[in-house]
Design a protein around this motif. Structure first.
Motif, PDB file in Angstrom:
ATOM      1  N   TYR A 242      -1.673  -0.739   6.942  1.00 40.98           N
ATOM      2  CA  TYR A 242      -2.890  -1.284   7.554  1.00 40.98           C
ATOM      3  C   TYR A 242      -3.496  -2.367   6.666  1.00 40.98           C
ATOM      4  CZ  TYR A 242      -6.758  -0.676  10.932  1.00 40.98           C
ATOM      5  OH  TYR A 242      -7.667  -0.840  11.937  1.00 40.98           O
ATOM      6  N   SER A 243      -3.470  -2.126   5.356  1.00 40.62           N
ATOM      7  CA  SER A 243      -3.997  -3.114   4.411  1.00 40.62           C
ATOM      8  C   SER A 243      -3.207  -4.418   4.500  1.00 40.62           C
ATOM      9  CB  SER A 243      -3.940  -2.565   2.978  1.00 40.62           C
ATOM     10  OG  SER A 243      -4.755  -1.424   2.836  1.00 40.62           O
ATOM     11  N   GLU A 244      -1.905  -4.302   4.535  1.00 40.27           N
ATOM     12  CA  GLU A 244      -1.065  -5.501   4.642  1.00 40.27           C
ATOM     13  C   GLU A 244      -1.323  -6.222   5.974  1.00 40.27           C
ATOM     14  OE1 GLU A 244       3.528  -6.544   3.629  1.00 40.27           O
ATOM     15  OE2 GLU A 244       3.196  -4.973   5.117  1.00 40.27           O
ATOM     16  N   TYR A 245      -1.477  -5.466   7.032  1.00 43.41           N
ATOM     17  CA  TYR A 245      -1.727  -6.037   8.361  1.00 43.41           C
ATOM     18  C   TYR A 245      -3.026  -6.855   8.380  1.00 43.41           C
ATOM     19  CZ  TYR A 245      -3.040  -6.118  13.325  1.00 43.41           C
ATOM     20  OH  TYR A 245      -3.436  -6.510  14.574  1.00 43.41           O
ATOM     21  N   LEU A 246      -4.044  -6.368   7.649  1.00 46.43           N
ATOM     22  CA  LEU A 246      -5.335  -7.058   7.607  1.00 46.43           C
ATOM     23  C   LEU A 246      -5.414  -8.096   6.482  1.00 46.43           C
ATOM     24  CD1 LEU A 246      -7.777  -4.091   8.369  1.00 46.43           C
ATOM     25  CD2 LEU A 246      -6.998  -5.883   9.919  1.00 46.43           C
ATOM     26  N   GLY A 247      -4.321  -8.301   5.754  1.00 44.69           N
ATOM     27  CA  GLY A 247      -4.269  -9.347   4.745  1.00 44.69           C
ATOM     28  C   GLY A 247      -4.780  -8.972   3.376  1.00 44.69           C
ATOM     29  N   ILE A 248      -4.799  -7.661   3.060  1.00 49.86           N
ATOM     30  CA  ILE A 248      -5.226  -7.215   1.729  1.00 49.86           C
ATOM     31  C   ILE A 248      -3.983  -7.133   0.843  1.00 49.86           C
ATOM     32  CG2 ILE A 248      -6.320  -5.374   0.406  1.00 49.86           C
ATOM     33  CD1 ILE A 248      -7.883  -4.626   2.909  1.00 49.86           C
ATOM     34  N   LYS A 249      -3.904  -7.995  -0.171  1.00 51.58           N
ATOM     35  CA  LYS A 249      -2.697  -8.086  -0.988  1.00 51.58           C
ATOM     36  C   LYS A 249      -2.491  -6.873  -1.880  1.00 51.58           C
ATOM     37  CE  LYS A 249      -2.596 -13.158  -1.093  1.00 51.58           C
ATOM     38  NZ  LYS A 249      -2.596 -14.367  -1.949  1.00 51.58           N
ATOM     39  N   ASN A 250      -3.565  -6.421  -2.535  1.00 50.53           N
ATOM     40  CA  ASN A 250      -3.452  -5.243  -3.411  1.00 50.53           C
ATOM     41  C   ASN A 250      -3.561  -3.996  -2.552  1.00 50.53           C
ATOM     42  OD1 ASN A 250      -3.717  -3.120  -5.236  1.00 50.53           O
ATOM     43  ND2 ASN A 250      -4.936  -4.312  -6.681  1.00 50.53           N
ATOM     44  N   LYS A 251      -2.438  -3.348  -2.315  1.00 51.99           N
ATOM     45  CA  LYS A 251      -2.411  -2.198  -1.410  1.00 51.99           C
ATOM     46  C   LYS A 251      -3.132  -0.983  -1.983  1.00 51.99           C
ATOM     47  CE  LYS A 251       2.059  -2.673  -1.262  1.00 51.99           C
ATOM     48  NZ  LYS A 251       2.228  -4.030  -1.791  1.00 51.99           N
ATOM     49  N   GLY A 252      -3.519  -1.053  -3.260  1.00 57.26           N
ATOM     50  CA  GLY A 252      -4.281   0.037  -3.854  1.00 57.26           C
ATOM     51  C   GLY A 252      -5.781  -0.151  -3.743  1.00 57.26           C
ATOM     52  N   LEU A 253      -6.218  -1.307  -3.181  1.00 56.12           N
ATOM     53  CA  LEU A 253      -7.652  -1.614  -3.139  1.00 56.12           C
ATOM     54  C   LEU A 253      -8.433  -0.597  -2.316  1.00 56.12           C
ATOM     55  CD1 LEU A 253      -9.951  -3.503  -3.909  1.00 56.12           C
ATOM     56  CD2 LEU A 253      -9.408  -4.894  -1.882  1.00 56.12           C
ATOM     57  N   PHE A 254      -7.937  -0.246  -1.141  1.00 60.85           N
ATOM     58  CA  PHE A 254      -8.644   0.730  -0.301  1.00 60.85           C
ATOM     59  C   PHE A 254      -8.795   2.049  -1.045  1.00 60.85           C
ATOM     60  CE2 PHE A 254      -8.795   4.293   2.608  1.00 60.85           C
ATOM     61  CZ  PHE A 254      -9.731   3.900   3.549  1.00 60.85           C
ATOM     62  N   PHE A 255      -7.725   2.484  -1.714  1.00 61.89           N
ATOM     63  CA  PHE A 255      -7.770   3.753  -2.439  1.00 61.89           C
ATOM     64  C   PHE A 255      -8.801   3.704  -3.565  1.00 61.89           C
ATOM     65  CE2 PHE A 255      -3.550   3.493  -0.556  1.00 61.89           C
ATOM     66  CZ  PHE A 255      -3.435   4.731   0.053  1.00 61.89           C
ATOM     67  N   ALA A 256      -8.873   2.562  -4.235  1.00 61.18           N
ATOM     68  CA  ALA A 256      -9.853   2.406  -5.305  1.00 61.18           C
ATOM     69  C   ALA A 256     -11.268   2.437  -4.751  1.00 61.18           C
ATOM     70  CB  ALA A 256      -9.610   1.101  -6.053  1.00 61.18           C
ATOM     71  N   VAL A 257     -11.492   1.771  -3.610  1.00 63.96           N
ATOM     72  CA  VAL A 257     -12.829   1.712  -3.006  1.00 63.96           C
ATOM     73  C   VAL A 257     -13.295   3.092  -2.564  1.00 63.96           C
ATOM     74  CG1 VAL A 257     -14.106   0.893  -0.975  1.00 63.96           C
ATOM     75  CG2 VAL A 257     -12.725  -0.708  -2.294  1.00 63.96           C
ATOM     76  N   PHE A 258     -12.445   3.808  -1.828  1.00 65.83           N
ATOM     77  CA  PHE A 258     -12.909   5.107  -1.333  1.00 65.83           C
ATOM     78  C   PHE A 258     -13.081   6.109  -2.477  1.00 65.83           C
ATOM     79  CE2 PHE A 258      -8.539   7.026  -0.895  1.00 65.83           C
ATOM     80  CZ  PHE A 258      -8.822   8.304  -1.346  1.00 65.83           C
ATOM     81  N   THR A 259     -12.236   6.017  -3.495  1.00 68.32           N
ATOM     82  CA  THR A 259     -12.367   6.944  -4.614  1.00 68.32           C
ATOM     83  C   THR A 259     -13.625   6.654  -5.424  1.00 68.32           C
ATOM     84  OG1 THR A 259      -9.957   7.070  -4.734  1.00 68.32           O
ATOM     85  CG2 THR A 259     -11.187   7.938  -6.591  1.00 68.32           C
ATOM     86  N   LEU A 260     -13.882   5.388  -5.693  1.00 66.55           N
ATOM     87  CA  LEU A 260     -15.089   5.028  -6.437  1.00 66.55           C
ATOM     88  C   LEU A 260     -16.348   5.425  -5.683  1.00 66.55           C
ATOM     89  CD1 LEU A 260     -14.035   1.522  -7.828  1.00 66.55           C
ATOM     90  CD2 LEU A 260     -14.437   3.602  -9.159  1.00 66.55           C
ATOM     91  N   SER A 261     -16.328   5.310  -4.363  1.00 66.60           N
ATOM     92  CA  SER A 261     -17.510   5.667  -3.576  1.00 66.60           C
ATOM     93  C   SER A 261     -17.772   7.167  -3.588  1.00 66.60           C
ATOM     94  CB  SER A 261     -17.356   5.185  -2.131  1.00 66.60           C
ATOM     95  OG  SER A 261     -16.426   5.972  -1.419  1.00 66.60           O
TER      96      SER A 261
END
Length: 398
Positions: A242-261
């Motif tokens: 999904y991240s790649e589909y929406l153009g997010i290059k770092n595929k770990g970014l979503f995981f970092a965001v939800f974990t930090l939150s």
């Protein structure tokens, strides 16, 4: 006592000793170790020719973890918490070293299956150790702090892993994972065992009676956990695509965001569950999870996806320490390892079924993104409905 020590005693919780801090640091390293490789695994498996088996990346891992829980729970109650923690970390180290060596699809899937023993053992021993050293009326808070460090590892791992893979390649990423795992072993070797009546490891410890597999006293929190972490299995499996589909290059970014939150809210949620009860906090957590999965399902921009990740992280932050504390509340001291193992069986079952179901439904078709994430909304709402039926005597508050 010095003036500085007195101030620290007033600021820090009474259980926040050096041993507790070392345990938390070990959790940080352990979770960082195996989480740093997760965002890269779907694409690594595809490069081996196994793009049709993405759903097995998480489900095989969680299957083994779930199968090993009854053994880790029994061993934690019989031979000690520390040996169980050490064994899991050793598995993590060995398997991470083998990923670059075994490069067939079948070999990779076998390694994922064996890798699951790591989380089948270490978190069981860690949670039992924490429960041994904290007072009854501070369990939620203690679990919040301990899970905070684990979440930091889950956040740092994917972010660091994405960087290492981009700059140096996939094999150095596997070696970095192994090094982090071995470091988590070294620092817990200084801890003093908390199990009072230890037994010498023997063959009969691996023979399970039916009543030793599941602790019936903790089935309510385990069922809630199963229904909520189904969404986690979906996220772990589908978010890289999904991240790649929406153009997010770092595929770990979503995981970092939800974990930090999820970080700050863990301690707040833990304290709230100590004061008001576990179930009220869990009701908020399950509704938040349903909302997060709906936002993610509807996301058509990077910002919306990451916003869904923030809500998802908040729900996970409320869920984790509260469920752990609720499980310990309902368990008997002599079967604490078994009770926590039952909780973790539900965890692995939920994640594994969520992962394999999402992989089956997704089938590498972008038009199925909405349907896949909607499944998480449904299971979270089912958890909320179940919580409405829990008798008041199950709502532990102190």
């Amino acid at each position: 006592m010095s003036r500085t020590s007195g101030k620290l005693n007033r600021i820090l919780p009474p259980f926040f000793t050096l041993n507790f801090f070392v345990l938390c640091l070990s959790s940080f390293l352990f979770f960082a170790s195996f989480n740093m490789i997760i965002p890269e695994l779907p694409f690594y498996l595809s490069s081996l020719g196994g793009e049709d088996y993405k759903g097995l990346i998480i489900s095989l891992f969680t299957l083994t973890a779930g199968l090993s829980r009854p053994f880790s729970g029994k061993l934690a109650d019989k031979i000690g918490r520390i040996p169980v923690m050490v064994f899991g970390a050793i598995v993590c180290f060995v398997i991470s070293m083998l990923y670059p060596v075994i490069t067939s699809v079948a070999g990779f899937l076998l390694l994922r299956f064996i890798h699951g023993f790591s989380t089948g053992f270490t978190p069981t021993g860690t949670s039992a150790f924490v429960a041994d050293i904290v007072p009854f009326n501070r369990r939620g808070e203690a679990m919040g702090i301990q899970s905070l460090f684990g979440s930091l590892g889950m956040a740092a791992g994917p972010a660091a892993g994405g960087y290492i893979a981009a700059e140096y390649g996939i094999n150095p990423l596997f070696y970095a994972s192994a090094a982090t795992a071995i470091l988590s072993i070294l620092i817990i070797l200084r801890l003093k065992e908390t199990l009072q009546e230890k037994e010498t490891l023997a063959l009969h410890h691996f023979k399970l009676q039916r009543h030793e597999i599941i602790e019936n006293r903790v089935l309510p929190p385990s069922l809630v956990l199963f229904l909520t972490v189904f969404s986690f299995g979906v996220v772990l499996t589908i978010i890289p695509d999904y991240s790649e589909y929406l153009g997010i290059k770092n595929k770990g970014l979503f995981f970092a965001v939800f974990t930090l939150s999820s970080l700050g809210i863990r301690i707040i949620a833990g304290k709230a569950s100590d004061k008001y009860g576990r179930i009220p906090v869990m009701k908020v957590a399950t509704l938040s999870m349903a909302l997060a999965m709906l936002i993610i399902a509807l996301a058509d921009t990077k910002l919306m996806l990451l916003f869904g990740g923030v809500i998802f992280g908040a729900s996970v932050g409320m869920n984790s320490p509260t469920i752990s504390a609720w499980t310990i509340d309902l368990s008997l001291d002599k079967f604490r390892g078994r009770a926590l193992a039952t909780m973790y069986i539900a965890l692995e079952a939920g994640i594994g079924i969520g992962a394999i179901t999402s992989g089956f439904v997704f089938q590498n078709k972008v038009e199925n993104f909405f349907l896949v994430f909607s499944l998480g909304t449904i299971t979270s709402l089912l958890a909320f409905i179940y919580l409405l039926t829990i008798p008041k005597n199950q709502n532990i508050s102190l």
